[in-house]
Design a protein around this motif. Structure first.
Motif, PDB file in Angstrom:
ATOM      1  N   VAL A 169       0.860  -1.179   0.000  1.00 29.15           N
ATOM      2  CA  VAL A 169       0.000   0.000   0.000  1.00 29.15           C
ATOM      3  C   VAL A 169       0.899   1.232   0.000  1.00 29.15           C
ATOM      4  O   VAL A 169       2.112   1.116   0.222  1.00 29.15           O
ATOM      5  N   PRO A 170       0.358   2.406  -0.257  1.00 29.54           N
ATOM      6  CA  PRO A 170       1.208   3.599  -0.241  1.00 29.54           C
ATOM      7  C   PRO A 170       1.945   3.739   1.091  1.00 29.54           C
ATOM      8  O   PRO A 170       1.344   3.835   2.152  1.00 29.54           O
ATOM      9  N   GLY A 171       3.262   3.706   1.034  1.00 36.35           N
ATOM     10  CA  GLY A 171       4.082   3.916   2.214  1.00 36.35           C
ATOM     11  C   GLY A 171       4.460   2.671   2.985  1.00 36.35           C
ATOM     12  O   GLY A 171       5.308   2.728   3.880  1.00 36.35           O
ATOM     13  N   PHE A 172       3.858   1.520   2.652  1.00 35.17           N
ATOM     14  CA  PHE A 172       4.091   0.306   3.425  1.00 35.17           C
ATOM     15  C   PHE A 172       4.136  -0.922   2.517  1.00 35.17           C
ATOM     16  O   PHE A 172       3.490  -0.961   1.472  1.00 35.17           O
ATOM     17  N   GLY A 173       4.867  -1.940   2.963  1.00 33.85           N
ATOM     18  CA  GLY A 173       4.876  -3.239   2.301  1.00 33.85           C
ATOM     19  C   GLY A 173       4.767  -4.323   3.359  1.00 33.85           C
ATOM     20  O   GLY A 173       5.378  -4.227   4.432  1.00 33.85           O
ATOM     21  N   GLU A 174       3.988  -5.357   3.067  1.00 33.83           N
ATOM     22  CA  GLU A 174       3.738  -6.423   4.037  1.00 33.83           C
ATOM     23  C   GLU A 174       4.708  -7.582   3.845  1.00 33.83           C
ATOM     24  O   GLU A 174       4.722  -8.227   2.799  1.00 33.83           O
ATOM     25  N   VAL A 175       5.497  -7.871   4.869  1.00 33.49           N
ATOM     26  CA  VAL A 175       6.336  -9.067   4.869  1.00 33.49           C
ATOM     27  C   VAL A 175       5.435 -10.271   5.129  1.00 33.49           C
ATOM     28  O   VAL A 175       4.614 -10.270   6.043  1.00 33.49           O
ATOM     29  N   SER A 176       5.574 -11.309   4.320  1.00 29.26           N
ATOM     30  CA  SER A 176       4.690 -12.463   4.441  1.00 29.26           C
ATOM     31  C   SER A 176       5.406 -13.710   3.935  1.00 29.26           C
ATOM     32  O   SER A 176       6.541 -13.647   3.461  1.00 29.26           O
ATOM     33  N   GLY A 177       4.719 -14.846   4.053  1.00 26.63           N
ATOM     34  CA  GLY A 177       5.271 -16.095   3.547  1.00 26.63           C
ATOM     35  C   GLY A 177       6.536 -16.523   4.251  1.00 26.63           C
ATOM     36  O   GLY A 177       7.355 -17.245   3.684  1.00 26.63           O
ATOM     37  N   VAL A 178       6.703 -16.095   5.501  1.00 26.05           N
ATOM     38  CA  VAL A 178       7.915 -16.443   6.245  1.00 26.05           C
ATOM     39  C   VAL A 178       7.851 -17.920   6.626  1.00 26.05           C
ATOM     40  O   VAL A 178       6.947 -18.346   7.353  1.00 26.05           O
ATOM     41  N   CYS A 179       8.782 -18.709   6.140  1.00 28.77           N
ATOM     42  CA  CYS A 179       8.759 -20.134   6.456  1.00 28.77           C
ATOM     43  C   CYS A 179      10.164 -20.722   6.397  1.00 28.77           C
ATOM     44  O   CYS A 179      11.006 -20.275   5.607  1.00 28.77           O
ATOM     45  N   VAL A 180      10.379 -21.718   7.247  1.00 30.19           N
ATOM     46  CA  VAL A 180      11.662 -22.408   7.333  1.00 30.19           C
ATOM     47  C   VAL A 180      11.388 -23.904   7.401  1.00 30.19           C
ATOM     48  O   VAL A 180      10.550 -24.355   8.191  1.00 30.19           O
ATOM     49  N   ALA A 181      12.053 -24.661   6.568  1.00 31.44           N
ATOM     50  CA  ALA A 181      11.888 -26.110   6.574  1.00 31.44           C
ATOM     51  C   ALA A 181      12.296 -26.676   7.929  1.00 31.44           C
ATOM     52  O   ALA A 181      13.176 -26.145   8.612  1.00 31.44           O
ATOM     53  N   ALA A 182      11.655 -27.781   8.317  1.00 33.62           N
ATOM     54  CA  ALA A 182      11.928 -28.388   9.619  1.00 33.62           C
ATOM     55  C   ALA A 182      13.404 -28.709   9.789  1.00 33.62           C
ATOM     56  O   ALA A 182      13.971 -28.554  10.882  1.00 33.62           O
ATOM     57  N   SER A 183      14.056 -29.113   8.718  1.00 35.51           N
ATOM     58  CA  SER A 183      15.466 -29.506   8.793  1.00 35.51           C
ATOM     59  C   SER A 183      16.396 -28.336   9.047  1.00 35.51           C
ATOM     60  O   SER A 183      17.566 -28.532   9.425  1.00 35.51           O
ATOM     61  N   ALA A 184      15.918 -27.095   8.849  1.00 37.20           N
ATOM     62  CA  ALA A 184      16.777 -25.921   8.972  1.00 37.20           C
ATOM     63  C   ALA A 184      16.385 -25.027  10.144  1.00 37.20           C
ATOM     64  O   ALA A 184      16.969 -23.955  10.315  1.00 37.20           O
TER      65      ALA A 184
END
Length: 231
Positions: A157-172
């Motif tokens: 959106v104007p002035g902001f960006g959403e961090v998303s989809g944060v994921c880490v495999a179980a092995s890491a």
């Protein structure tokens, strides 16, 4: 508009602003949603009779609409409420330095789509469609060629960006990669002059601790509501 601030209804302001090119819209322009291959979120300027009617026409019989906004009024007739749960909206204050790592952070693109889909299926970080990488810049870490961590920008959106989809495999897990990819995505948003923000389901204490360590602070509570239109 729905809310006094652009972050009170992120999808509406994204789909009528910086990400309008990813939108499908009702003929009257009162309701918008991301193309299904991108994501399930929708935006409606006013949740009044006309707004609900426009959304119904947009999603069609049996179609699903997902809201992420400050509040969603009681579900009207003709819609089935599948999910209603609270979430917390965070905004970056002073981003932390990434933890030391021997891993290389890579920028991901269309060629990485199948690996991104595989990691999402393994870790279930939230909605992620086959074209979700089109919403912004995405970053990941590979080990022995296998994608084991990622994060990126979903709604803008104007002035902001959403961090998303944060994921880490179980092995890491346990090696700080969640913070590494979160901060990579957040810093990419900051580099263009915007502020990073994100959402986390209320009660996900591990994720909230991670984001606080990364330099995010609570802005407000929001709701995640998933509705299905009746036949």
């Amino acid at each position: 508009m729905s809310g006094e601030h652009v972050l009170d209804d992120v999808a509406w302001h994204a789909l009528t602003g910086p990400q309008a090119h990813l939108a499908e819209s009702s003929p009257d322009g009162l309701a918008h949603r991301y193309r299904p291959a991108v994501g399930p979120f929708c935006g409606v300027e006013h949740l009044d009779e006309a707004g609900w009617r426009a959304l119904a026409a947009l999603v069609g019989a049996g179609g699903v609409a997902v809201f992420l906004r400050a509040e969603v009024e009681p579900t009207p007739a003709g819609w089935a409420e599948l999910v209603r749960e609270p979430a917390v909206q965070y905004v970056a204050s002073a981003l932390a330095d990434p933890p030391p790592t021997d891993d290389t952070v890579l920028e991901l693109g269309a060629a990485d789509s199948s690996d991104m889909q595989r990691l999402v299926a393994e870790t279930e970080p939230g909605p992620f469609g086959p074209e979700s990488q089109l919403t912004g810049r995405w970053f990941g870490v590979r080990r022995e060629g296998r994608l084991v961590a990622m994060a990126g920008e979903r709604m803008r959106v104007p002035g902001f960006g959403e961090v998303s989809g944060v994921c880490v495999a179980a092995s890491a897990r346990g090696s700080g990669l969640g913070a590494v990819v979160t901060l990579a995505a957040a810093r990419a948003i900051a580099e263009r002059g915007d502020t990073a923000m994100l959402h986390v389901r209320q009660g996900n204490e591990g994720a909230e601790r991670l984001y606080r360590r990364c330099g995010f602070v609570v802005r407000r509570s929001v709701e995640v509501v998933v509705l299905r239109r009746g036949a």
